[in-house]
Design a protein around this motif. Structure first.
Motif, PDB file in Angstrom:
ATOM      1  N   HIS A 132       0.838  -1.199   0.000  1.00 20.46           N
ATOM      2  CA  HIS A 132       0.000   0.000   0.000  1.00 20.46           C
ATOM      3  C   HIS A 132       0.871   1.246   0.000  1.00 20.46           C
ATOM      4  O   HIS A 132       1.896   1.292   0.690  1.00 20.46           O
ATOM      5  CB  HIS A 132      -0.874   0.069   1.259  1.00 20.46           C
ATOM      6  CG  HIS A 132      -2.067  -0.807   1.231  1.00 20.46           C
ATOM      7  ND1 HIS A 132      -3.232  -0.461   0.587  1.00 20.46           N
ATOM      8  CD2 HIS A 132      -2.281  -2.034   1.768  1.00 20.46           C
ATOM      9  CE1 HIS A 132      -4.115  -1.439   0.735  1.00 20.46           C
ATOM     10  NE2 HIS A 132      -3.559  -2.403   1.444  1.00 20.46           N
ATOM     11  N   SER A 133       0.447   2.229  -0.774  1.00 21.81           N
ATOM     12  CA  SER A 133       0.895   3.582  -0.505  1.00 21.81           C
ATOM     13  C   SER A 133      -0.052   4.115   0.564  1.00 21.81           C
ATOM     14  O   SER A 133      -1.193   4.479   0.276  1.00 21.81           O
ATOM     15  CB  SER A 133       0.828   4.460  -1.756  1.00 21.81           C
ATOM     16  OG  SER A 133       1.088   5.806  -1.403  1.00 21.81           O
ATOM     17  N   GLY A 134       0.412   4.133   1.797  1.00 22.55           N
ATOM     18  CA  GLY A 134      -0.429   4.591   2.906  1.00 22.55           C
ATOM     19  C   GLY A 134      -0.712   6.073   2.845  1.00 22.55           C
ATOM     20  O   GLY A 134      -1.560   6.586   3.586  1.00 22.55           O
ATOM     21  N   THR A 135      -0.022   6.771   1.961  1.00 22.13           N
ATOM     22  CA  THR A 135      -0.260   8.188   1.728  1.00 22.13           C
ATOM     23  C   THR A 135      -1.680   8.429   1.247  1.00 22.13           C
ATOM     24  O   THR A 135      -2.228   9.510   1.448  1.00 22.13           O
ATOM     25  CB  THR A 135       0.727   8.693   0.654  1.00 22.13           C
ATOM     26  OG1 THR A 135       2.043   8.262   0.986  1.00 22.13           O
ATOM     27  CG2 THR A 135       0.681  10.198   0.509  1.00 22.13           C
ATOM     28  N   LYS A 136      -2.282   7.413   0.647  1.00 17.11           N
ATOM     29  CA  LYS A 136      -3.565   7.561  -0.033  1.00 17.11           C
ATOM     30  C   LYS A 136      -4.734   7.297   0.934  1.00 17.11           C
ATOM     31  O   LYS A 136      -4.939   8.050   1.866  1.00 17.11           O
ATOM     32  CB  LYS A 136      -3.600   6.633  -1.245  1.00 17.11           C
ATOM     33  CG  LYS A 136      -2.337   6.714  -2.115  1.00 17.11           C
ATOM     34  CD  LYS A 136      -1.970   8.108  -2.565  1.00 17.11           C
ATOM     35  CE  LYS A 136      -0.910   8.170  -3.641  1.00 17.11           C
ATOM     36  NZ  LYS A 136       0.425   7.672  -3.285  1.00 17.11           N
ATOM     37  N   TYR A 137      -5.482   6.230   0.752  1.00 14.90           N
ATOM     38  CA  TYR A 137      -6.697   6.015   1.547  1.00 14.90           C
ATOM     39  C   TYR A 137      -6.400   5.770   3.024  1.00 14.90           C
ATOM     40  O   TYR A 137      -7.188   6.162   3.891  1.00 14.90           O
ATOM     41  CB  TYR A 137      -7.493   4.846   0.978  1.00 14.90           C
ATOM     42  CG  TYR A 137      -8.183   5.192  -0.307  1.00 14.90           C
ATOM     43  CD1 TYR A 137      -9.304   6.012  -0.320  1.00 14.90           C
ATOM     44  CD2 TYR A 137      -7.690   4.721  -1.518  1.00 14.90           C
ATOM     45  CE1 TYR A 137      -9.928   6.357  -1.507  1.00 14.90           C
ATOM     46  CE2 TYR A 137      -8.313   5.060  -2.718  1.00 14.90           C
ATOM     47  CZ  TYR A 137      -9.419   5.872  -2.706  1.00 14.90           C
ATOM     48  OH  TYR A 137     -10.032   6.214  -3.877  1.00 14.90           O
ATOM     49  N   LEU A 138      -5.292   5.116   3.338  1.00 18.70           N
ATOM     50  CA  LEU A 138      -5.002   4.812   4.739  1.00 18.70           C
ATOM     51  C   LEU A 138      -4.746   6.088   5.531  1.00 18.70           C
ATOM     52  O   LEU A 138      -5.293   6.281   6.616  1.00 18.70           O
ATOM     53  CB  LEU A 138      -3.811   3.859   4.826  1.00 18.70           C
ATOM     54  CG  LEU A 138      -4.041   2.495   4.177  1.00 18.70           C
ATOM     55  CD1 LEU A 138      -2.743   1.715   4.087  1.00 18.70           C
ATOM     56  CD2 LEU A 138      -5.084   1.704   4.947  1.00 18.70           C
ATOM     57  N   GLY A 139      -3.904   6.978   5.007  1.00 16.64           N
ATOM     58  CA  GLY A 139      -3.702   8.280   5.632  1.00 16.64           C
ATOM     59  C   GLY A 139      -4.935   9.148   5.467  1.00 16.64           C
ATOM     60  O   GLY A 139      -5.430   9.752   6.417  1.00 16.64           O
TER      61      GLY A 139
END
Length: 379
Positions: A191-198
């Motif tokens: 995951h790029s956590g920069t996206k939906y997770l962040g």
């Protein structure tokens, strides 16, 4: 626990030292060792940090894995995963991956003796034909960036495993709320956590999640050795955001579905790339392996219409790279996120100069449709 409960109570949430409901920010680089060589769980923050551990355990829980690893960006997570390979190994990679992923493979890994073949991973025949005796990794995005192609993850994993390779899925566009690739046979989820997770456009992060003990040990060693770990402050921010992930992504799903239907019927839009539209090639697979269709889509305007004029005449949709935040964003991949891919390769893979990628936020849907109407009317 169900997903909505896992994001709040999954993994390590309560601070074991104080009982604090929210894991504190352990802003330290090192830890006191009571005796020589007698450190317990924590020695040095590049290797271990309580705040990061809490986040990693939540990520493992919501992706139905056993081990999660947090990195300083999505690209750092991808680099760590591809560091499992060595000179002479071969990657079969999706042909419409994120531009940064293509750049890493094409311009850095190839210099280290790693080769790759880019194919449409949604085409199982093409995927099978791309496999070589040296293939050690099948790498895909589903849905893909920016054409929203949906790959049958179970079939791709089967093809990978039959050849002795591992199956890696970038699950950024779907998010763990909509899809869990490990349950479908994948070995590694990124995951790029920069996206939906962040979710709030205020923090960079990346994640690798596995459920195989040997893979977990190898990723942990690479994480500590390369050192691109997520800081305690950023770990806190992402863990805070994950608690509302289910609520946010549910709204992303609803808004994107409504906007896709609107754009699909607009006379100035030639094509909508969104897996939730019935009758599209990706719809049946998406419906089978996803719980929701996500908040991402791409469109092509009718020939002759000015893409620049369109994206610059919007107010609610902000012209910016990235995605998955609460705010709606719009961008042109050929000029922005995928500019690092040579134009001939980009065009051959269907990423046209006039393609527009949209990240649908959680604003009121009436305002989003009104803003799109304004931009299209300006053409």
């Amino acid at each position: 626990m169900k997903f909505e409960t896992k994001v709040i109570h999954g993994g390590t949430q309560e601070d074991p030292y104080t009982g604090a409901i929210t894991t504190p920010i352990y802003q330290t680089s090192t830890y006191h060792q009571q005796t020589l060589g007698g450190h317990a769980k924590y020695e040095y923050t590049r290797g271990e940090n309580p705040t990061r551990f809490a986040l990693e355990s939540v990520m493992a829980a919501i992706e139905n894995g056993t081990d999660g690893f947090a990195f300083s960006s999505g690209m750092a997570a991808i680099h760590a995963t591809m560091s499992l390979l060595k000179a002479g190994d071969h990657i079969v990679m999706a042909n419409d991956v994120y531009g940064g992923t293509f750049r890493l493979v094409n311009r850095i890994l190839t210099d280290l003796g790693i080769t790759f073949t880019a194919v449409d991973t949604a085409d199982s025949v093409a995927l099978q034909e791309a496999i070589k005796p040296t293939t050690k990794m099948v790498y895909l995005e589903s849905p893909s960036n920016p054409l929203m192609h949906v790959t049958d993850i179970a079939e791709a994993a089967r093809i990978a495993h039959d050849s002795g390779a591992i199956a890696v899925v970038d699950n950024t566009f779907a998010s763990p709320y909509n899809q869990n690739p490990l349950d479908l046979g994948a070995d590694v989820v990124i995951h790029s956590g920069t996206k939906y997770l962040g979710g709030h456009a205020d923090v960079l992060s990346g994640f690798v999640i596995v459920k195989d003990a040997e893979l977990a040990e190898r990723i942990k060693f690479i994480q500590m050795s390369i050192g691109a770990v997520l800081s305690p402050q950023d770990s806190y921010l992402v863990q805070r955001s994950i608690k509302t992930l289910a609520l946010r992504v549910q709204r992303h799903n609803e808004n994107a579905m409504a906007l896709a239907e609107f754009l699909n019927n607009h006379p100035k839009v030639a094509k909508v790339y969104f897996p939730g539209l019935p009758g599209t090639p990706d719809y049946e697979i998406a419906r089978r392996q996803m719980r929701g269709f996500g908040g991402m889509m791409s469109i092509e305007l009718q020939p002759g219409l000015d893409v620049k004029q369109f994206v610059e005449n919007l107010d609610v949709f902000l012209l910016a790279e990235s995605l998955g935040g609460v705010e709606s964003l719009i961008e042109v991949p050929a000029i922005m996120t995928h500019a690092s891919i040579p134009r001939d390769i980009r065009l051959a893979n269907g990423i046209k100069d006039e393609l527009v990628r949209i990240s649908v936020g959680i604003e009121d849907i009436d305002d989003l449709i009104a803003d799109m109407t304004k931009g299209l009317d300006a053409l």
